[in-house]
Structure formats: C-alpha cells, structure tokens
Write a protein that holds these residues in place. Sequence first.
Motif, PDB file in Angstrom:
ATOM      1  N   GLU A 120       6.153  -4.799  -0.313  1.00  0.00           N
ATOM      2  CA  GLU A 120       7.325  -4.240   0.122  1.00  0.00           C
ATOM      3  C   GLU A 120       7.783  -2.704  -0.664  1.00  0.00           C
ATOM      4  OE1 GLU A 120       9.152  -8.039   2.460  1.00  0.00           O
ATOM      5  OE2 GLU A 120      10.156  -7.271   0.529  1.00  0.00           O
ATOM      6  N   ARG A 121       7.597  -2.873  -2.044  1.00  0.00           N
ATOM      7  CA  ARG A 121       7.711  -2.043  -2.806  1.00  0.00           C
ATOM      8  C   ARG A 121       6.840  -0.744  -2.914  1.00  0.00           C
ATOM      9  NH1 ARG A 121       9.305  -5.825  -6.649  1.00  0.00           N
ATOM     10  NH2 ARG A 121       7.394  -5.447  -7.589  1.00  0.00           N
ATOM     11  N   ALA A 122       5.324  -1.110  -2.375  1.00  0.00           N
ATOM     12  CA  ALA A 122       4.174  -0.246  -2.121  1.00  0.00           C
ATOM     13  C   ALA A 122       4.640   0.635  -0.993  1.00  0.00           C
ATOM     14  CB  ALA A 122       3.203  -0.985  -2.192  1.00  0.00           C
ATOM     15  N   VAL A 123       5.068  -0.076   0.143  1.00  0.00           N
ATOM     16  CA  VAL A 123       5.340   0.817   1.396  1.00  0.00           C
ATOM     17  C   VAL A 123       6.546   1.866   0.945  1.00  0.00           C
ATOM     18  CG1 VAL A 123       6.613   0.530   3.472  1.00  0.00           C
ATOM     19  CG2 VAL A 123       4.557  -1.089   2.841  1.00  0.00           C
ATOM     20  N   GLY A 124       7.723   1.264   0.266  1.00  0.00           N
ATOM     21  CA  GLY A 124       8.636   2.243  -0.191  1.00  0.00           C
ATOM     22  C   GLY A 124       8.321   3.314  -1.042  1.00  0.00           C
TER      23      GLY A 124
ATOM     24  N   LEU B  24       6.296   5.900   1.167  1.00  0.00           N
ATOM     25  CA  LEU B  24       7.358   6.740   2.089  1.00  0.00           C
ATOM     26  C   LEU B  24       8.205   7.632   1.175  1.00  0.00           C
ATOM     27  CD1 LEU B  24       9.017   3.712   4.314  1.00  0.00           C
ATOM     28  CD2 LEU B  24       7.324   5.655   5.035  1.00  0.00           C
ATOM     29  N   ALA B  25       8.285   7.134  -0.080  1.00  0.00           N
ATOM     30  CA  ALA B  25       8.956   8.138  -0.906  1.00  0.00           C
ATOM     31  C   ALA B  25       8.024   9.247  -1.332  1.00  0.00           C
ATOM     32  CB  ALA B  25       9.368   7.308  -2.270  1.00  0.00           C
ATOM     33  N   ASP B  26       6.726   9.072  -1.388  1.00  0.00           N
ATOM     34  CA  ASP B  26       5.921  10.132  -1.587  1.00  0.00           C
ATOM     35  C   ASP B  26       5.818  10.864  -0.447  1.00  0.00           C
ATOM     36  OD1 ASP B  26       5.488   9.148  -4.016  1.00  0.00           O
ATOM     37  OD2 ASP B  26       3.483   8.162  -3.616  1.00  0.00           O
ATOM     38  N   GLY B  27       6.382  10.825   0.781  1.00  0.00           N
ATOM     39  CA  GLY B  27       6.329  11.729   1.913  1.00  0.00           C
ATOM     40  C   GLY B  27       5.248  11.349   2.928  1.00  0.00           C
ATOM     41  N   LEU B  28       4.642  10.284   2.783  1.00  0.00           N
ATOM     42  CA  LEU B  28       3.614  10.054   3.769  1.00  0.00           C
ATOM     43  C   LEU B  28       4.246   9.283   5.194  1.00  0.00           C
ATOM     44  CD1 LEU B  28       1.262  10.634   1.748  1.00  0.00           C
ATOM     45  CD2 LEU B  28       0.402   8.504   2.154  1.00  0.00           C
ATOM     46  N   ARG B  29       3.922   9.983   6.218  1.00  0.00           N
ATOM     47  CA  ARG B  29       4.268   9.378   7.591  1.00  0.00           C
ATOM     48  C   ARG B  29       3.414   9.403   8.560  1.00  0.00           C
ATOM     49  NH1 ARG B  29       7.991   9.401   4.411  1.00  0.00           N
ATOM     50  NH2 ARG B  29      10.101  10.005   4.390  1.00  0.00           N
ATOM     51  N   CYS B  30       3.291   8.184   9.400  1.00  0.00           N
ATOM     52  CA  CYS B  30       2.433   8.443  10.475  1.00  0.00           C
ATOM     53  C   CYS B  30       3.575   9.016  11.585  1.00  0.00           C
ATOM     54  CB  CYS B  30       2.268   6.765  11.004  1.00  0.00           C
ATOM     55  SG  CYS B  30       0.848   6.091  10.052  1.00  0.00           S
TER      56      CYS B  30
ATOM     57  N   ALA C 157      -3.209   4.251   1.393  1.00  0.00           N
ATOM     58  CA  ALA C 157      -2.117   4.635   0.331  1.00  0.00           C
ATOM     59  C   ALA C 157      -1.464   3.622  -0.133  1.00  0.00           C
ATOM     60  CB  ALA C 157      -1.300   5.528   1.318  1.00  0.00           C
ATOM     61  N   VAL C 158      -1.121   2.554   0.869  1.00  0.00           N
ATOM     62  CA  VAL C 158      -0.319   1.344   0.676  1.00  0.00           C
ATOM     63  C   VAL C 158      -0.986   0.674  -0.456  1.00  0.00           C
ATOM     64  CG1 VAL C 158       0.695  -0.910   1.196  1.00  0.00           C
ATOM     65  CG2 VAL C 158       1.030   1.194   2.820  1.00  0.00           C
ATOM     66  N   ARG C 159      -2.281   0.264  -0.284  1.00  0.00           N
ATOM     67  CA  ARG C 159      -3.326  -0.396  -0.979  1.00  0.00           C
ATOM     68  C   ARG C 159      -3.263   0.228  -2.473  1.00  0.00           C
ATOM     69  NH1 ARG C 159      -6.567  -0.355   3.295  1.00  0.00           N
ATOM     70  NH2 ARG C 159      -8.309   0.913   2.307  1.00  0.00           N
ATOM     71  N   ARG C 160      -3.511   1.419  -2.594  1.00  0.00           N
ATOM     72  CA  ARG C 160      -3.314   2.276  -3.740  1.00  0.00           C
ATOM     73  C   ARG C 160      -1.913   1.881  -4.536  1.00  0.00           C
ATOM     74  NH1 ARG C 160      -5.636   6.799  -1.595  1.00  0.00           N
ATOM     75  NH2 ARG C 160      -3.693   7.613  -1.280  1.00  0.00           N
ATOM     76  N   ALA C 161      -0.788   2.141  -3.730  1.00  0.00           N
ATOM     77  CA  ALA C 161       0.412   1.853  -4.550  1.00  0.00           C
ATOM     78  C   ALA C 161       0.783   0.653  -4.948  1.00  0.00           C
ATOM     79  CB  ALA C 161       1.544   2.284  -3.048  1.00  0.00           C
TER      80      ALA C 161
END
Length: 360
Positions: free
Chosen positions: A319-323, A326-332, A351-355
Amino acid sequence: MAYSIAVLPGDGIGPEIAAEAVKLIEALSEFGFEARIETGLIGGAAVDATGDPLPPETIALCDAADAILLAAVGGPKYDRLPRAQRPETGLLRLRAQYGFFANLRPALLYPELAEASSLKAEKVAGLDLLIVRELTGGIYFGQPRGIFTGEDGERYAVNTQRYSESEIRRIVRVAFEAARRRGRRVCSVDKANVLEVSELWREVVEAVHADYPDVELSHMLVDNAAMQLVREPKQFDVVVTGNLFGDILSDIAAMLTGSIGMLPSASLRSDAKGLYEPVHGSAPDIAGQGVANPLATLLSVAMMLRHSFDREDLAARIERAVGRVLADGLRCRDIARPGETVVGTVEMGEAVRRALHEVD
Ligand code: NAD
C-alpha cells in the motif's frame, strides 16, 4: 512453507492486470513470502475453452489453494448466452462455493487523487474507511420469497429479512478484528427503530463488543449512515452492516473515491481462505490495449497478505509502494488529469514493484 494461490485472470483486461499481480507476488519472495501460483480459467475464457464458466478443474485448483485472486469476468461476446453459461454465473458460483460471508471493501483515497472524487477534495483527501458487508444471508436469501396471487386475485410479492444470532456474531467479529488492525472504531449500521432483525442485530453487536473493549463501538441508522457518508465520510473507520444495507453503502463509499481502477475487495469466511478481487469489471472497452490500471488488483494482493497470510507488514508495504508511485506523479489513464504522466499497465506494475524497495 510456500503458500498456494489460485489466480483466475478471466476476461477483458483480466489477463493484463492479473499478470502484474503475479509479478508482484513473485517479487515478494525478496521479502520472505514464498507462494506457489497456479492459474485457472473462469468466466468467458472458461466458457470458450470448456463450455462452463466455472469448470471442475478450476474448482479443484481453488479447493487446494490457500487464497484465490480473481481479476475480472464478462464481456459483450457472452451477454446472450443462457444464464448458466454467463461469465458472471461462474463468479457467483465461486463466491457461493466457499461460503465467503464477509465482504470487505475499503474505500481509500490517496491524497494525490482527491480531485477525482465527486465530493470536494477537502472532504475526501486521505479518506480511509472499510465497509464490512454480510454477504450470504439477509433479505437476498431469506425464505419465504416469491411473487404470489392472493385470494382476491391480486398479485403480491414477498422477501424475507432473516438473520440468526450466529450469522450476526461472525460478521461482527470480522469487523472488530479488522478495526483492531486499523483505527479501532466500529460503526454498526441498522434500522433498529423499525426492524426486529435490526433489534437483534444491535443486541448481538453489543454482546460481541464485550470481547473487544479496546474497540470503540457506535450504532447508526442506515438512512443517517447514507447521509453521513456523503456529508462527512472521514468520520468512519470500520462500518459493519447486513447484506442489503451493505450493498448500497459500499457503492456509495466506492464512488467517494471516484476511481474504480483503484478499489480492491476481499470476501472472507471464518478460516484464512479468501477470495480477492478488484471492484471493477473486465473493461472490454480498453481490453488488450495495455492501458488498464492494475492498482486495484495489486491492492487486492495486499488484502490477501493481510487477511489470508497474516502478513500485515507486506500488505502495508504494497500500500505504501502504491502511495509512493502516485506521489511520484505516475498515473494510468483512468486516474490521470491533464498534464500528468500517463503510464500503461506494465509500467505501473513495474513501478510498484520497484517502490517496494523504497518504502519502509
Ligand atoms: P467495468 O468496471 O468493467 O468498466 C466501467 C468503466 O471503467 C469502463 O469505462 C472501463 O474502461 C473503466 N475501467 C474499469 N476498470 C478499469 C481499470 N482497471 N483501469 C482503467 N479503467 C477501468 O464495468 P462495465 O463496463 O459495466 O462491465 C464490463 C463487463 O464487466 C461486463 O461484462 C460486466 O458484467 C463485467 N463485470 C464484472 C465484474 C467482476 O468481474 N467482478 C464486476 C463488474 C462488471
């Protein structure tokens, strides 16, 4: 010990978003979570291959699994099939097969997406509530039911709202347990000023509360709850309610977040087995284009770790990785506003896996 997870990609965007979920689960081995993943057919894909939207091989796979992840089923190609062969019938049979009586639907709005809501951003930014809906009882299943003709020749219809003490007790326990992992507040929603079923509901909720003195309990009438959800939604932590009221309130709560591509869900029973799925459907309009938002499915994996595998640490990490993403500005595309960086399904998953490695 490796857990066993059945993944059912289904139809439309299902295979695309399920692929990202599988990659996420595999990436969790770096954090000490080992799982054996087996993929099965459901919905239209299963109808095409076998003529049955929930074939016996898929049931056998799910029987053997500790948890089930489903992406989405359905599509225009199957809309004219007889009811028994429709993709949605496969999903309903799957839910019924395992007696998943507790439906958990979090409505969580990442601050970065507050503008997507139909409510004013300040009313919903940071919203984090959980609706716990009873799923296998109440008026949707109570007997007698039907449309009858009276002695005067006029037709009348009957549905029966029925809850036993044990049915109420088990769903309320799920809510109190969930509250212990969150804000420790439960609001039980009923219609106790009118319905005897709600009178019993309230009595049982009070009795179960005695086992959870560390959780604050309140009661609210359903009409007021509907109003409060759109007036001041951030007042809620966990809301527990019956099947009918939960059906309606969970849709209101979902819409507060304004972004269907972000919402996960879990259907649970008393042991650890659960069915996890995004709230959205198979989105045939965008299937195969690589633009579907995988986040609802990835957040469903987080719910699986929390509720089936007791890995709150990893659930919170996802959940924090998703946050972070999003905070980094990536959007579908579905959650993007003009000027924002739009990425596809695969890039978002990546991106989520990296985060995962960047958050603690
Ligand atoms: P839907 O949720 O599939 O799509 C509604 C809208 O939201 C579409 O414009 C779609 O492109 C968009 N959308 C949905 N998920 C998205 C995502 N992850 N990323 C980006 N955009 C997304 O609902 P619908 O169009 O009413 O139904 C389509 C099919 O899905 C139907 O066959 C329906 O029966 C089925 N359905 C299945 C489930 C399920 O599998 N649990 C739930 C609802 C609908």
